[in-house]
Design a protein around this motif. Structure first.
Motif, short mmCIF file in Angstrom:
data_model
loop_
_atom_site.label_atom_id
_atom_site.label_comp_id
_atom_site.label_asym_id
_atom_site.label_seq_id
_atom_site.Cartn_x
_atom_site.Cartn_y
_atom_site.Cartn_z
N PHE A 128 -42.44 -8.88 -18.61
CA PHE A 128 -43.20 -8.74 -19.75
C PHE A 128 -43.82 -10.06 -20.38
CE2 PHE A 128 -38.43 -7.22 -21.02
CZ PHE A 128 -38.92 -5.82 -21.15
N LEU A 142 -48.57 -8.11 -21.75
CA LEU A 142 -48.15 -6.59 -21.99
C LEU A 142 -49.57 -6.11 -23.03
CD1 LEU A 142 -44.68 -6.18 -23.12
CD2 LEU A 142 -46.05 -5.34 -21.02
N PHE A 153 -52.68 -4.72 -20.76
CA PHE A 153 -51.50 -3.26 -19.72
C PHE A 153 -51.30 -2.19 -21.11
CE2 PHE A 153 -46.76 -1.14 -18.90
CZ PHE A 153 -48.22 -0.72 -17.65
N PHE A 154 -51.41 -2.32 -21.96
CA PHE A 154 -51.22 -0.80 -23.01
C PHE A 154 -52.99 -0.58 -23.34
CE2 PHE A 154 -46.81 -2.22 -23.41
CZ PHE A 154 -46.31 -1.45 -22.71
N PHE A 179 -38.32 -1.43 -22.52
CA PHE A 179 -39.98 -0.60 -22.96
C PHE A 179 -38.85 0.97 -22.88
CE2 PHE A 179 -41.79 -2.68 -18.50
CZ PHE A 179 -42.76 -3.23 -20.48
#
Lengths: 193, 202
Positions: free
Chosen positions: A23, A26, A29-30, B174
């Motif tokens: 994690f 992120l 990543f998004f 997620f």
């Protein structure tokens, strides 16, 4: 020795992938996986900064922080940030094309949690210079892999018929789930060696 | 008529919820003086029924108040009151759980006892946004209940429950966030659709 380094590289690339199993990083990543090319470029910039960080962290640990271990975190942050700043200025002067290509991502990477995590992991595990470099390259390649995988899926998602409620980040999170699930499969790699 | 019965049920549930939370608040000063072992012991013996029955009541109270708000969505003042009540329920229900929700979210798998010991975790959490805290609590609760069949370390799912291990692994994070966002998007979408539809067609 070589086997050890290879193992560190593979481990940080797929088994303990920074984005998909730890994690880390992120936001990018998004945030910037809309286009394949951008994602790849960002991954490369990440790789570059990770390698710099590994060298800087090793240098700090080896020569400076022995005397003042309590300054570890803040010195990591400051050194990494100023290093990236110097590199940015050098790239701007030497190769304006590359500078434009990297755009905002190069300075943005400075405060990415993946970068600081690398320095801290490296310190906690007591890696030397070569091991740290292998770790950084593996982590950078792993980030690039995760980013470009995600981007290539999202490119195809543009023409897919996603239900209206699931559009945007939601479906991306579900895809991240299955990607992360796929990367869990690598966890078995370590048991035999 | 249904709404009136529902009102009564909501009131009773909310009163029960506030009762347990108030009891927690009252016993907290004494409990803060316990050392680690005593704290753990009290935590694991005294609160058994709290998690089994009290936990159910807390969730039921929040749901009941939320449902009341939907029932009354045409009557705006009443709906706002019900929503405020639901929010109060959430605050009351989360009060006893103020022990570092991040620990629940991130790594309760390996070290189940570490975060429970730290009674002062509440102070840190006050600084975060309430929304963030509620989100963390929701994710932590979903992942813990489904992933290891327990809530705050106390088993709640019965003996025959097979834990969904995937929920405590990285993909579960997620997945949980995705599903929560899906639920929120569905809720919003529903509101937009209702606003667009002619008034009689509801």
């Amino acid at each position: 020795m070589i086997g050890d380094l290879t193992w560190i590289l593979i481990s940080s690339m797929v088994v303990n992938n920074f984005t998909l199993t730890l994690f880390l990083g992120l936001c990018s990543f998004f945030g910037v996986t809309n286009k394949q090319e951008t994602a790849l470029r960002l991954g490369m910039a990440n790789l570059f900064v990770l390698v710099l960080t590994a060298v800087a962290a090793w240098f700090l640990n080896r020569f400076i922080l022995e005397a003042a271990p309590y300054l570890r975190l803040i010195s990591f942050i400051i050194v990494i940030a100023s290093l990236v700043q110097i590199v940015e200025m050098a790239i701007k002067k030497l190769s304006p094309a590359l500078f434009r290509a990297l755009g905002i991502y190069l300075p943005l990477i400075t405060t990415n949690c993946a970068i600081l995590a690398l320095a801290i992991f490296q310190t906690n595990r007591g890696y030397g210079l070569l091991q740290g470099l292998a770790f950084a390259i593996g982590a950078g390649l792993g980030l690039t892999l995760a980013l470009s995988l995600m981007a290539s899926i999202r490119v195809r998602l543009d023409v897919a018929d996603v239900p209206r409620v699931g559009r945007g980040l939601t479906v991306v999170l579900i895809i991240a789930t299955s990607l992360s699930l796929a990367f869990m499969g690598f966890a078995g790699l370590g048991s035999s060696s | 008529m249904v709404v009136k019965i529902w009102c009564l049920a909501t009131l009773v549930l909310a009163a029960l919820l506030m009762g347990t939370s108030f009891a927690h608040a009252l016993e907290m000063p004494a409990k803060m003086r316990y050392d680690t072992d005593e704290w753990m012991h009290a935590q694991h013996t005294l609160y058994f029924a709290y998690a089994r029955i009290g936990g159910m009541i807390e969730i039921a109270a929040i749901l009941a108040a939320g449902a009341l708000a939907t029932f009354l969505h045409d009557w705006r003042p009443a709906m706002l009151t019900a929503v405020a009540g639901a929010a109060m329920d959430v605050v009351g229900a989360t009060y006893p759980f103020k022990k570092q929700p991040i620990a629940f979210l991130v790594n309760h798998v390996g070290k189940p006892d570490e975060y429970e010991v730290n009674g002062l975790g509440c102070v840190k959490i006050r600084g975060m946004g309430i929304g963030f805290t509620i989100m963390l609590l929701a994710m932590g609760a979903i992942r813990e209940v489904l992933g290891s069949g327990s809530f705050l370390g106390v088993p709640v799912m019965g003996r025959n429950f097979e834990p969904w291990v995937i929920m405590v692994l990285p993909p579960g994070g997620f997945l949980t966030l995705g599903i929560i966002m899906l639920a929120i998007a569905w809720w919003r979408e529903r509101g937009v659709r209702r606003a667009a539809a002619p008034r009689g067609a509801r």
